[in-house]
Scaffold this motif. Structure first.
Motif, mmCIF file in Angstrom:
data_model
loop_
_atom_site.group_PDB
_atom_site.id
_atom_site.type_symbol
_atom_site.label_atom_id
_atom_site.label_comp_id
_atom_site.label_asym_id
_atom_site.label_seq_id
_atom_site.Cartn_x
_atom_site.Cartn_y
_atom_site.Cartn_z
ATOM 1 N N THR A 9 19.435 99.311 55.498
ATOM 2 C CA THR A 9 20.979 98.721 54.952
ATOM 3 C C THR A 9 21.966 99.080 53.351
ATOM 4 O O THR A 9 22.760 98.890 53.575
ATOM 5 C CB THR A 9 20.944 96.910 54.277
ATOM 6 N N LEU A 10 20.778 99.417 53.146
ATOM 7 C CA LEU A 10 21.045 100.731 51.503
ATOM 8 C C LEU A 10 22.067 101.329 52.194
ATOM 9 O O LEU A 10 22.905 101.957 51.891
ATOM 10 C CB LEU A 10 20.581 100.444 51.037
ATOM 11 N N LEU A 11 21.066 102.473 52.891
ATOM 12 C CA LEU A 11 22.238 103.460 53.622
ATOM 13 C C LEU A 11 23.406 102.935 54.768
ATOM 14 O O LEU A 11 24.673 103.727 54.288
ATOM 15 C CB LEU A 11 20.903 104.235 54.707
ATOM 16 N N MET A 12 23.018 101.949 55.135
ATOM 17 C CA MET A 12 24.428 101.552 56.137
ATOM 18 C C MET A 12 25.738 100.965 56.065
ATOM 19 O O MET A 12 26.833 101.230 55.822
ATOM 20 C CB MET A 12 23.618 100.409 56.713
ATOM 21 N N ALA A 13 25.361 100.293 54.408
ATOM 22 C CA ALA A 13 26.542 100.219 53.578
ATOM 23 C C ALA A 13 27.362 100.934 52.649
ATOM 24 O O ALA A 13 28.448 100.928 52.051
ATOM 25 C CB ALA A 13 26.106 98.526 52.898
ATOM 26 N N ALA A 14 26.141 101.721 52.411
ATOM 27 C CA ALA A 14 27.190 103.210 51.654
ATOM 28 C C ALA A 14 27.825 104.085 51.965
ATOM 29 O O ALA A 14 27.922 103.900 53.228
ATOM 30 C CB ALA A 14 25.608 103.762 50.879
ATOM 31 N N THR A 20 30.692 94.333 55.138
ATOM 32 C CA THR A 20 29.803 95.383 54.037
ATOM 33 C C THR A 20 29.407 97.136 55.363
ATOM 34 O O THR A 20 29.168 98.450 54.763
ATOM 35 C CB THR A 20 28.049 95.779 54.257
ATOM 36 N N PRO A 37 17.266 95.848 49.450
ATOM 37 C CA PRO A 37 17.000 97.648 49.771
ATOM 38 C C PRO A 37 15.902 98.377 48.952
ATOM 39 O O PRO A 37 16.799 99.287 48.483
ATOM 40 C CB PRO A 37 18.281 97.792 50.506
ATOM 41 N N HIS A 76 26.624 105.881 46.674
ATOM 42 C CA HIS A 76 28.046 105.473 45.950
ATOM 43 C C HIS A 76 28.947 106.145 45.285
ATOM 44 O O HIS A 76 30.751 105.346 44.813
ATOM 45 C CB HIS A 76 27.660 104.032 45.445
#
Lengths: 247, 324
Positions: free
Chosen positions: A95-100, B67, B103, B121
């Motif tokens: 999710t971290l990569l998908m939302a970044a 998101t 995560p 980011h």
């Protein structure tokens, strides 16, 4: 952004103690094999010297070593590729990569390059071992480099296939077994097609590695490896994109 | 920062604050099952929005769509004027997201992890060390920089999760159940932090804890079976369907009819020998009149407590009226 992901992938490989253990064991096994070949070569060297156009140290020691490493890579690469995406999915870090703000292309290429850089270390270890012979004899650098290059391309192809299989599941163990089965299947198609003209042989990466192993730089083999990598990387990118569609 | 869209619906927030997130008519199917039906949300700078609902109401799915981790089947999402589908890079750089399970890469140290999140980011290389230090201070992680994430307690892992979501100072912070599994003092710390973040940026959080909504949210949207069924300020929500009244304690009570006779009183109910529940009409509070009368006639008034419907009652009332 690709390099950020590649760098992270590379570093987290070294964070696991098992990686160091595997690296150490491999180097030990390769060194054992290398010394055994070298010993055999030294014993028959006197007889070889009487032949016209006798095989040198590179051909008698280095080429078989790289052939063995290629075979070991078939079993080794799935162990490292299994974690790439399957583990992220299981630990819900994907999710971290998908939302970044990174695209699926960047994620897949980053992971691929990070792993390839790591596998390069294993290849470089073997190469250094063979280069140690340069102290006592003349090495055939062309043959040596073509072997190293072939091994790199073969490893890249294995990594691309493993990465794709890892993107299909949320269980690293399943990814490892499936990737091993796929690579083993490809190897079997080469072995079972006995005559060298058989079209099935063209499917197996190992048969394309053989010409590199002999010192032949065949453009057909180059193209095979490139297409193999691109095809499976594209499939992995597609699978990650589907992740956003199907959840 | 691009163009801001004027809000179509009027909320109690001053209109001057720019809209940071707007989602229109989102819907989402999993296979044949439609789980989100036409959800629209709007968030303004400086606001904390609570997304409330039972388990399985579609909160997490909605947040994931906001998101960009999940694509909606129809509908449009805009972050600070950037369309999430057409300019995902620009839009996502302005979102910080803490999913239900933080995560976290368990094998990384807190510092390395946060630096990785910052680079992901698009925080400029030179500013990374600064923002890592600043975020750690904000989340109470000053002494944990070198620690391996896997060795931290649940509460600290949650903080690292929040730190990851705010490291690039996003305009929109999306938190999916940020206080689940924490102990009471950690919950208090994190709520304070969320309130701070809400003032500086804008926050959407999902929760099924009503106390959380009461203490930190400016506005509430209630989701039920994939639809938004209620949306208002959290203060107003508390008054939903609420009959005004109070409980009065009189040591020497008169007869019920005497209380009933006071102007504005609708209903009197005797709770015990000395306690009465008095319901009154909305626009006239008979409390003062009653106290004056009590002093005059020697009823010995002891205390007068206004009735407050708990948020729980309101929530149940709203979701039940939807189901019925």
């Amino acid at each position: 952004m690709i390099f950020t992901i590649a760098h992270k992938e590379f570093r987290s490989l070294f964070a696991a103690p098992s990686t160091w253990l595997i690296l150490g064991m491999l180097q030990f096994i390769f060194a054992w094999f290398f010394l055994a070949r070298l010993d055999a070569f030294l014993q028959v060297q006197a007889q070889l010297a009487q032949l016209a156009n006798a095989p040198g140290a590179t051909q008698a020691v280095a080429a078989p070593l790289f052939g063995t490493v290629a075979l070991v890579m078939m079993m080794l690469v799935p162990v490292f590729t299994m974690r790439l995406i399957a583990e992220e999915r299981r630990n819900q870090t994907l999710t971290l990569l998908m939302a970044a703000p990174v695209s699926s292309v960047q994620i897949v290429l980053g992971k691929f390059l990070g792993l390839l850089l790591f596998l390069l270390f294993i290849i470089a270890g073997c190469l250094l071992m063979v280069l140690a012979l340069a102290a006592g004899t003349q090495l055939d650098m062309g043959l040596l480099l073509s072997n190293a290059l072939g091994l790199l391309l073969l490893t890249a192809a294995y990594a691309a296939l493993g990465l794709y299989i890892s993107s299909l599941t949320a269980q690293p163990v399943i990814a490892a077994i499936a990737a091993l089965a796929a690579l083993f299947g490809l190897w079997l198609t080469e072995i079972s097609a006995v005559d060298s003209g058989n079209a099935w042989r063209a499917l197996a990466p190992t048969s394309h590695f053989e010409s590199f192993n002999l010192g032949l730089l065949n453009s057909g083999d180059w193209i095979f490896f490139l297409l193999f990598c691109i095809a499976f990387l594209l499939l992995a990118i597609r699978r990650l994109h589907n992740n956003r569609i199907y959840g | 920062m691009g163009t801001y869209h004027n809000p179509q619906t009027h909320y109690y927030m001053p209109d001057a604050a720019p809209t940071t997130l707007s989602a229109r008519n989102l819907s989402r199917r999993f296979g044949q099952r439609e789980v989100i039906h036409g959800v629209s949300l709007k968030l303004k700078h400086g606001e904390v929005l609570g997304l409330l609902g039972h388990n399985g109401a579609g909160k997490s799915t909605t947040l994931q769509m906001l998101t960009g981790a999940l694509l909606p089947h129809s509908g449009q999402i805009e972050i600070c004027g950037f369309d999430l589908a057409r300019q995902p890079g620009q839009a996502k750089a302005r979102i910080g997201f803490l999913p239900e399970t933080p995560p976290l890469y368990r094998e990384m140290s807190v510092d390395n992890y946060l630096a990785f999140a910052a680079r992901l980011h698009l925080v400029p290389r030179g500013r990374i060390a600064g923002s890592v230090a600043e975020t750690r201070r904000r989340c109470g992680l000053q002494d944990s920089g070198k620690k391996i994430i896997g060795t931290l307690s649940k509460g600290y892992q949650q903080r690292v999760g929040i730190a990851q979501a705010i490291i690039h100072q996003p305009e929109v912070i999306i938190l999916d159940e940020p206080t689940v599994g924490l102990d009471p003092s950690q919950i208090r710390d994190i709520r304070t932090l969320i309130r701070e973040l809400g003032d500086a940026y804008s926050v959407i959080l999902s929760t099924h804890l009503l106390g959380e909504v009461e203490s930190i949210c400016d506005r509430v949207e209630i989701m039920h079976h994939g639809r938004i069924i209620y949306g208002d300020s959290s203060a107003k929500m508390q008054q939903y369907g609420h009959q005004p009244g109070f409980i009065v304690t009189l040591r020497a009570p008169p007869g019920l009819s005497e209380l009933q006779a006071i102007a504005g009183v609708q209903q009197v109910e005797q709770l015990s020998a000395t306690q009465f529940r008095i319901l009154h009409v909305i626009d006239a509070n008979p409390g003062a009149a009653l106290l004056a009368l009590a002093a005059q006639r020697g009823w010995q008034a002891e205390q007068l407590v206004p009735l407050q419907s708990s948020l729980e009652d309101v929530f149940v009332k709203i979701t039940e009226s939807e189901t019925a």
